[in-house]
Design an enzyme around this catalytic site. Structure first.
Site, PDB file in Angstrom:
ATOM      1  N   ASN A  11       0.985  -1.406  -0.036  1.00  0.00           N
ATOM      2  CA  ASN A  11      -0.235  -0.221  -0.106  1.00  0.00           C
ATOM      3  C   ASN A  11       0.754   1.139  -0.156  1.00  0.00           C
ATOM      4  O   ASN A  11       1.890   1.089   0.605  1.00  0.00           O
ATOM      5  CB  ASN A  11      -0.850  -0.152   1.374  1.00  0.00           C
ATOM      6  CG  ASN A  11      -1.565   1.055   1.749  1.00  0.00           C
ATOM      7  OD1 ASN A  11      -1.952   2.208   0.658  1.00  0.00           O
ATOM      8  ND2 ASN A  11      -2.563   1.619   2.141  1.00  0.00           N
ATOM      9  N   HIS A  97      -9.238   1.269   4.809  1.00  0.00           N
ATOM     10  CA  HIS A  97      -8.249   1.370   6.061  1.00  0.00           C
ATOM     11  C   HIS A  97      -8.545   2.183   6.756  1.00  0.00           C
ATOM     12  O   HIS A  97      -9.152   3.001   6.558  1.00  0.00           O
ATOM     13  CB  HIS A  97      -7.057   1.902   4.656  1.00  0.00           C
ATOM     14  CG  HIS A  97      -5.704   1.421   5.101  1.00  0.00           C
ATOM     15  ND1 HIS A  97      -5.167   3.059   6.506  1.00  0.00           N
ATOM     16  CD2 HIS A  97      -5.155   1.104   5.152  1.00  0.00           C
ATOM     17  CE1 HIS A  97      -4.237   2.104   6.462  1.00  0.00           C
ATOM     18  NE2 HIS A  97      -3.761   1.842   5.881  1.00  0.00           N
ATOM     19  N   GLU A 167      -5.610  -5.156  10.164  1.00  0.00           N
ATOM     20  CA  GLU A 167      -4.190  -3.594  10.838  1.00  0.00           C
ATOM     21  C   GLU A 167      -4.206  -3.680  12.064  1.00  0.00           C
ATOM     22  O   GLU A 167      -5.628  -2.601  12.032  1.00  0.00           O
ATOM     23  CB  GLU A 167      -4.727  -3.119   9.736  1.00  0.00           C
ATOM     24  CG  GLU A 167      -3.851  -3.677   8.303  1.00  0.00           C
ATOM     25  CD  GLU A 167      -3.444  -2.667   7.215  1.00  0.00           C
ATOM     26  OE1 GLU A 167      -2.098  -3.116   7.064  1.00  0.00           O
ATOM     27  OE2 GLU A 167      -3.964  -1.558   7.015  1.00  0.00           O
TER      28      GLU A 167
END
Ligand code: PEP
Length: 249
Positions: A11, A97, A167
């Site tokens: 990313n 995200h 994450e």
């Protein structure tokens, strides 16, 4: 069921001008010279998607976007539709995200709508989930993460190719990582949630880990049960670092 190939996705976030395509070319050359166990993808900023897709066409490295709009078209200045990413040569897209959840108020409901848009455009979604430090310290990690999995993954994903990236927000770009036991515990909880949602298909969905992955910790993280790859930020910008991670898969 045979386990799917792990996925290592980079990313690039808001980093990279045209000159950075040389790093992407170096990654593709290394992947093609010695095909790794993992599938490899790079998700550059939107301005580089088409040029990177052209540069990497025919190589073993896929190209993805970092976000898309849920709607197919319309008066949404500055936004990008899933079909536009596909048209530019992307085959994947990162959705949900934490930088978008926090910075743009993206909810699970909105992310699920973006996932549906991605599927309609033929893109493979990488859906991110993860707890903040406050949520971890409050003992809410598993509830938060499994809630995000349930809320962000629409039923339309049944039978489709996609992955989930765990994450922890506090591990992104900080150099901090959870203990191996903490990673394994969350990945197991995500796996059982996926199986509740998607049955046997949920058993084969790759669950990536993301958050300060680097060559020095990749082997131990990627070797954990239920870790099916990595979503890599900072260390994906340089071919040597990224390939050090890819080699660990
Ligand atoms: C990310 O932003 O997805 C990420 C994992 O970043 P980093 O590897 O830099 O922590």
């Amino acid at each position: 069921m045979t386990a799917p190939r792990p996925l290592i996705a980079g990313n690039w976030k808001m980093n990279g001008l045209a000159a950075a395509l040389s790093e992407a070319r170096a990654i593709a050359a290394a992947v093609d010279a010695s095909p790794p166990a993992a599938r490899v993808a790079l998700c550059p900023p939107a301005t580089l998607v088409a040029r990177m897709a052209d540069a990497l066409a025919g190589t073993g490295v896929a190209v993805g976007g970092q976000d898309c709009r849920a709607e197919a078209s319309g008066a949404f200045t500055g936004d990008i539709a899933a079909a536009m990413l596909a048209d530019a040569g992307a085959t994947m897209v990162i959705l949900g995200h934490s930088e978008r959840r926090a910075g743009y108020g993206e909810t699970d409901l909105l992310i699920a709508a973006k996932v549906e848009a991605a599927l309609t455009a033929g893109l493979e979604p990488i859906v991110c989930v993860g707890e903040t430090l406050e949520e971890r310290e409050g003992g809410r990690t598993l509830a938060v993460v499994t809630g995000q999995v349930r809320g962000s993954l629409p039923a339309a994903l049944a039978g489709k190719a996609f992955s989930v990236a765990y994450e922890p927000v506090w591990a992104i770009g900080t150099g901090l990582t959870p203990t191996l036991e903490q990673i394994e515990q969350v990945h197991l909880a995500i796996r059982s949630t996926l199986m509740q949602q998607f049955g046997e298909h949920g058993a084969g969905v790759p669950i990536l880990y993301g958050g300060s992955v680097k060559p020095s910790n990749a082997v131990e993280i990627l070797g954990l049960k239920e870790v099916g790859g990595a979503l890599v930020g900072g260390a994906s910008l340089k071919a040597a670092d990224f390939m050090g991670i890819v080699a660990g898969a």
